[in-house]
Design a protein around this motif. Structure first.
Motif, PDB file in Angstrom:
ATOM      1  N   GLN A 213       0.199  -6.187  -4.520  1.00 45.10           N
ATOM      2  CA  GLN A 213      -0.528  -6.435  -3.270  1.00 45.10           C
ATOM      3  C   GLN A 213       0.403  -7.038  -2.224  1.00 45.10           C
ATOM      4  O   GLN A 213       0.368  -6.647  -1.052  1.00 45.10           O
ATOM      5  CB  GLN A 213      -1.718  -7.362  -3.522  1.00 45.10           C
TER       6      GLN A 213
ATOM      7  N   GLN B 224       2.626  -4.311  -0.967  1.00 42.61           N
ATOM      8  CA  GLN B 224       1.861  -3.437  -0.082  1.00 42.61           C
ATOM      9  C   GLN B 224       1.738  -4.052   1.311  1.00 42.61           C
ATOM     10  O   GLN B 224       1.890  -3.368   2.319  1.00 42.61           O
ATOM     11  CB  GLN B 224       0.469  -3.163  -0.674  1.00 42.61           C
ATOM     12  N   ARG B 225       1.458  -5.343   1.386  1.00 40.11           N
ATOM     13  CA  ARG B 225       1.359  -6.021   2.691  1.00 40.11           C
ATOM     14  C   ARG B 225       2.694  -5.991   3.426  1.00 40.11           C
ATOM     15  O   ARG B 225       2.736  -5.785   4.641  1.00 40.11           O
ATOM     16  CB  ARG B 225       0.862  -7.453   2.510  1.00 40.11           C
TER      17      ARG B 225
ATOM     18  N   GLU C 224       3.159  -2.485   4.828  1.00 35.32           N
ATOM     19  CA  GLU C 224       2.292  -2.260   5.987  1.00 35.32           C
ATOM     20  C   GLU C 224       2.834  -2.972   7.223  1.00 35.32           C
ATOM     21  O   GLU C 224       2.810  -2.417   8.324  1.00 35.32           O
ATOM     22  CB  GLU C 224       0.867  -2.717   5.677  1.00 35.32           C
TER      23      GLU C 224
ATOM     24  N   GLN D 285       5.795  -0.970   8.458  1.00 31.92           N
ATOM     25  CA  GLN D 285       5.341   0.244   9.135  1.00 31.92           C
ATOM     26  C   GLN D 285       4.827  -0.075  10.541  1.00 31.92           C
ATOM     27  O   GLN D 285       5.099   0.661  11.483  1.00 31.92           O
ATOM     28  CB  GLN D 285       4.267   0.953   8.319  1.00 31.92           C
ATOM     29  N   MET D 286       4.090  -1.175  10.677  1.00 32.53           N
ATOM     30  CA  MET D 286       3.584  -1.572  11.995  1.00 32.53           C
ATOM     31  C   MET D 286       4.741  -1.931  12.922  1.00 32.53           C
ATOM     32  O   MET D 286       4.760  -1.537  14.088  1.00 32.53           O
ATOM     33  CB  MET D 286       2.614  -2.743  11.883  1.00 32.53           C
TER      34      MET D 286
END
Length: 90
Positions: free
Chosen positions: A10, A13-14, A17, A20-21
Protein backbone atom coordinates in the motif's frame (compact mmCIF):
# COMPACT_ATOMS: atom_id res chain seq x y z
CA UNK A 1 5.28 -6.27 -5.52
CA UNK A 2 5.87 -9.90 -4.64
CA UNK A 3 7.44 -10.37 -1.26
CA UNK A 4 5.85 -7.25 0.24
CA UNK A 5 3.42 -7.34 3.08
CA UNK A 6 0.10 -5.50 2.54
CA UNK A 7 1.26 -2.36 4.36
CA UNK A 8 4.43 -2.15 2.26
CA UNK A 9 2.45 -2.76 -0.93
CA UNK A 10 0.00 0.00 0.00
CA UNK A 11 2.85 2.39 0.80
CA UNK A 12 4.55 1.56 -2.49
CA UNK A 13 1.26 2.12 -4.33
CA UNK A 14 0.88 5.57 -2.73
CA UNK A 15 4.44 6.46 -3.71
CA UNK A 16 3.79 5.41 -7.30
CA UNK A 17 0.56 7.43 -7.45
CA UNK A 18 2.35 10.50 -6.07
CA UNK A 19 5.11 10.09 -8.68
CA UNK A 20 2.56 9.74 -11.47
CA UNK A 21 0.80 12.91 -10.30
CA UNK A 22 4.11 14.77 -10.16
CA UNK A 23 4.99 13.59 -13.66
CA UNK A 24 1.56 14.61 -14.97
CA UNK A 25 1.86 18.07 -13.41
CA UNK A 26 5.33 18.48 -14.91
CA UNK A 27 4.00 17.51 -18.35
CA UNK A 28 1.10 19.94 -17.99
CA UNK A 29 3.40 22.74 -16.81
CA UNK A 30 5.74 22.18 -19.74
CA UNK A 31 2.79 22.21 -22.14
CA UNK A 32 1.46 25.49 -20.78
CA UNK A 33 4.88 27.16 -20.78
CA UNK A 34 5.76 25.99 -24.28
CA UNK A 35 2.45 26.91 -25.91
CA UNK A 36 2.20 30.24 -24.09
CA UNK A 37 5.71 31.21 -25.16
CA UNK A 38 5.16 30.13 -28.75
CA UNK A 39 1.63 31.44 -29.29
CA UNK A 40 0.75 34.36 -27.05
CA UNK A 41 2.21 37.70 -28.05
CA UNK A 42 -0.61 40.27 -27.87
CA UNK A 43 -1.29 41.51 -24.36
CA UNK A 44 -3.57 44.39 -25.38
CA UNK A 45 -6.71 42.27 -24.86
CA UNK A 46 -7.78 39.88 -22.16
CA UNK A 47 -9.11 37.51 -24.83
CA UNK A 48 -7.10 35.35 -27.19
CA UNK A 49 -7.14 36.32 -30.84
CA UNK A 50 -8.25 33.71 -33.37
CA UNK A 51 -4.64 33.30 -34.44
CA UNK A 52 -3.46 32.77 -30.85
CA UNK A 53 -6.31 30.37 -30.10
CA UNK A 54 -5.56 28.30 -33.19
CA UNK A 55 -1.86 28.28 -32.37
CA UNK A 56 -2.50 27.11 -28.80
CA UNK A 57 -4.78 24.31 -30.06
CA UNK A 58 -2.20 23.11 -32.59
CA UNK A 59 0.61 23.40 -30.06
CA UNK A 60 -1.26 21.41 -27.42
CA UNK A 61 -2.27 18.73 -29.93
CA UNK A 62 1.29 18.40 -31.18
CA UNK A 63 2.77 18.32 -27.68
CA UNK A 64 0.31 15.66 -26.48
CA UNK A 65 0.79 13.50 -29.59
CA UNK A 66 4.54 13.73 -29.08
CA UNK A 67 4.23 12.76 -25.41
CA UNK A 68 1.96 9.84 -26.32
CA UNK A 69 4.45 8.62 -28.92
CA UNK A 70 7.34 8.86 -26.46
CA UNK A 71 5.28 6.83 -23.97
CA UNK A 72 4.58 4.20 -26.62
CA UNK A 73 8.25 3.93 -27.52
CA UNK A 74 9.16 3.61 -23.85
CA UNK A 75 6.60 0.80 -23.44
CA UNK A 76 7.96 -0.96 -26.53
CA UNK A 77 11.54 -0.70 -25.28
CA UNK A 78 10.51 -1.87 -21.81
CA UNK A 79 8.64 -4.88 -23.27
CA UNK A 80 11.68 -5.80 -25.38
CA UNK A 81 13.92 -5.45 -22.35
CA UNK A 82 11.66 -7.68 -20.27
CA UNK A 83 11.51 -10.32 -23.06
CA UNK A 84 15.31 -10.45 -23.04
CA UNK A 85 15.10 -11.57 -19.44
CA UNK A 86 15.76 -8.15 -17.92
CA UNK A 87 19.51 -8.51 -17.39
CA UNK A 88 20.51 -7.22 -13.99
CA UNK A 89 17.18 -8.09 -12.38
CA UNK A 90 18.09 -11.70 -11.76
Amino acid sequence: MDGMNPAEAQHFQRLMEAKQMKDFMSLYSNLVQRCFSDCINDFTSKSLSEKESGCVQKCADKFLKHSERVGQRFAEQNAAYMQQGAPGLR
